[in-house]
Design an enzyme around this catalytic site. Sequence first.
Site, PDB file in Angstrom:
ATOM      1  N   ASP A  44       0.696  -1.427   0.131  1.00 12.78           N
ATOM      2  CA  ASP A  44      -0.001  -0.072  -0.019  1.00 12.78           C
ATOM      3  C   ASP A  44       0.945   0.812   0.298  1.00 12.78           C
ATOM      4  OD1 ASP A  44      -2.055   1.784   0.722  1.00 12.78           O
ATOM      5  OD2 ASP A  44      -3.485  -0.299   0.766  1.00 12.78           O
ATOM      6  N   ASP A  53      -2.498   3.409  17.634  1.00 12.29           N
ATOM      7  CA  ASP A  53      -3.491   2.265  17.623  1.00 12.29           C
ATOM      8  C   ASP A  53      -2.690   1.148  17.311  1.00 12.29           C
ATOM      9  OD1 ASP A  53      -5.475   3.284  19.019  1.00 12.29           O
ATOM     10  OD2 ASP A  53      -6.537   4.147  16.985  1.00 12.29           O
ATOM     11  N   HIS A  78      -3.538   6.086   2.935  1.00 12.95           N
ATOM     12  CA  HIS A  78      -4.288   4.237   3.372  1.00 12.95           C
ATOM     13  C   HIS A  78      -3.831   3.237   4.004  1.00 12.95           C
ATOM     14  CE1 HIS A  78      -6.160   1.409   0.111  1.00 12.95           C
ATOM     15  NE2 HIS A  78      -7.546   2.131   0.813  1.00 12.95           N
ATOM     16  N   ASN A 173     -13.428   0.282  -7.101  1.00 12.20           N
ATOM     17  CA  ASN A 173     -14.749   1.208  -7.017  1.00 12.20           C
ATOM     18  C   ASN A 173     -15.317   1.532  -7.986  1.00 12.20           C
ATOM     19  OD1 ASN A 173     -13.594   0.593  -4.237  1.00 12.20           O
ATOM     20  ND2 ASN A 173     -12.460   2.608  -3.852  1.00 12.20           N
ATOM     21  N   ALA A 185      -6.816  -8.355  -7.929  1.00 10.86           N
ATOM     22  CA  ALA A 185      -7.165  -9.292  -7.435  1.00 10.86           C
ATOM     23  C   ALA A 185      -8.548  -9.734  -9.005  1.00 10.86           C
ATOM     24  CB  ALA A 185      -8.608  -8.123  -7.314  1.00 10.86           C
ATOM     25  N   VAL A 190      -5.939 -14.986  -6.415  1.00 12.60           N
ATOM     26  CA  VAL A 190      -6.199 -13.870  -5.236  1.00 12.60           C
ATOM     27  C   VAL A 190      -7.739 -14.064  -5.312  1.00 12.60           C
ATOM     28  CG1 VAL A 190      -6.181 -11.117  -5.120  1.00 12.60           C
ATOM     29  CG2 VAL A 190      -4.605 -13.099  -6.458  1.00 12.60           C
ATOM     30  N   SER A 239     -11.014  -1.778  -0.385  1.00 12.18           N
ATOM     31  CA  SER A 239     -10.295  -1.691   0.192  1.00 12.18           C
ATOM     32  C   SER A 239     -10.312  -1.806   1.937  1.00 12.18           C
ATOM     33  CB  SER A 239      -9.555  -0.198   0.603  1.00 12.18           C
ATOM     34  OG  SER A 239      -8.669   0.246  -0.990  1.00 12.18           O
TER      35      SER A 239
END
Length: 389
Positions: A44, A53, A78, A173, A185, A190, A239
């Site tokens: 990414d 966190d 992202h 998207n 993908a 995958v 995502s």
Amino acid sequence: MAIGAGRAGADSVRDEQWVLGDYRAETALWPVSQGGGITVAVIDSGVMTSHQDLIGQVVPGADFSGDSGDGTVDKDGHGTGMASLIAGHGHGDGAGIMGLAPKAKILPVRVSWDSTDAVAQAGLVRAIRFAVDHGAKVVNMSIGGYAGADQETRAAVKYAVDHDVVMVAATGNSGNQATHVEYPAAFPGVVAVGAVDRQGRLWEKSSYGPETTLVAPGAEIYRASAKTSAGYGVGNGTSDATAYVSATAALIRAKYPELSAGQVINRMIRTATPPQDGSAVPGSRYGFGVLAPAKALEADPGVDGESRENPLVGRAESRGAAGDGVTEPPGGEAVVPAAGAGGAGGAGGGGWFGVGVAVGVALWGVLVGGVVAVVVWVVRVRRRRGAGG
């Protein structure tokens, strides 16, 4: 949901994580598995190690974006957001983002923004191979728009599949603008993930096609951002859904280390919940159904089957083996900072690696002369926001 709804402060971030409640994380997931001992590679924009966190969750990775580094620089946010949905551990007393696999480790692998660039394509190849060679059992790719014609990328994906790694990527998207699944993908082997909203309906911009494997929550998702070490954002996209599937794979691999990657995928497929609208499964819109982590964790051993092979390896590609990269401009999405979360902590970047102009809308409070002003802006971005959410 109104933008900024909920109590101000980091605790409202946890309250707004509806996915944790719907998946009964505290009662049905974490007592069974928390992903301990599993490394998830996040290919990414990089992952910020100092976010409150994620402290202690991120191991040194690599940067194949053209910059030097170990993958821990995230200028967009992202990758940090995806990592938080996978392995965030929150902070303090019930505050901050919890991932579905809070004891998994994150291997950050940074790649280039522009998926059409030859350097970016080569970077993705190196990123996949690096992840495999550095112990990742699951690879999260909340990215898209890469050309399927690139044989080196195809070989890298096969390398990962052959090395017993669960590969998970976003369908895209584009929604109804392009009824096909984006690469990576779309590659055989995958897990191609689409997005649904809280009601289990397909998110309006979720790309789909015959390669769609599963759908998972991808609407109104709170996640960490890299603007500050206490930043949060909320957004929509495939995502986020991809990150939840990767986290579920980590939970399964931690609980059942003897299972192959193919058997892990098979568990998720065979335990998926049928769509509420009655759509037949498997199908191009919902794949085999909605991700059901608790069912996948508690599945009868019989669901694993005798074969250890990846059930998606023989899957046909809707655009042919050659592929053609992105052919339609994918839709953008709004990503806004969570109200009162981390001050000016801002939103993580939205989905990325797309075509054309995407519209980002952010809403935040600015203190000017003692008056809180609401500011809205439209941002033009270049070819970056596609499969990511």
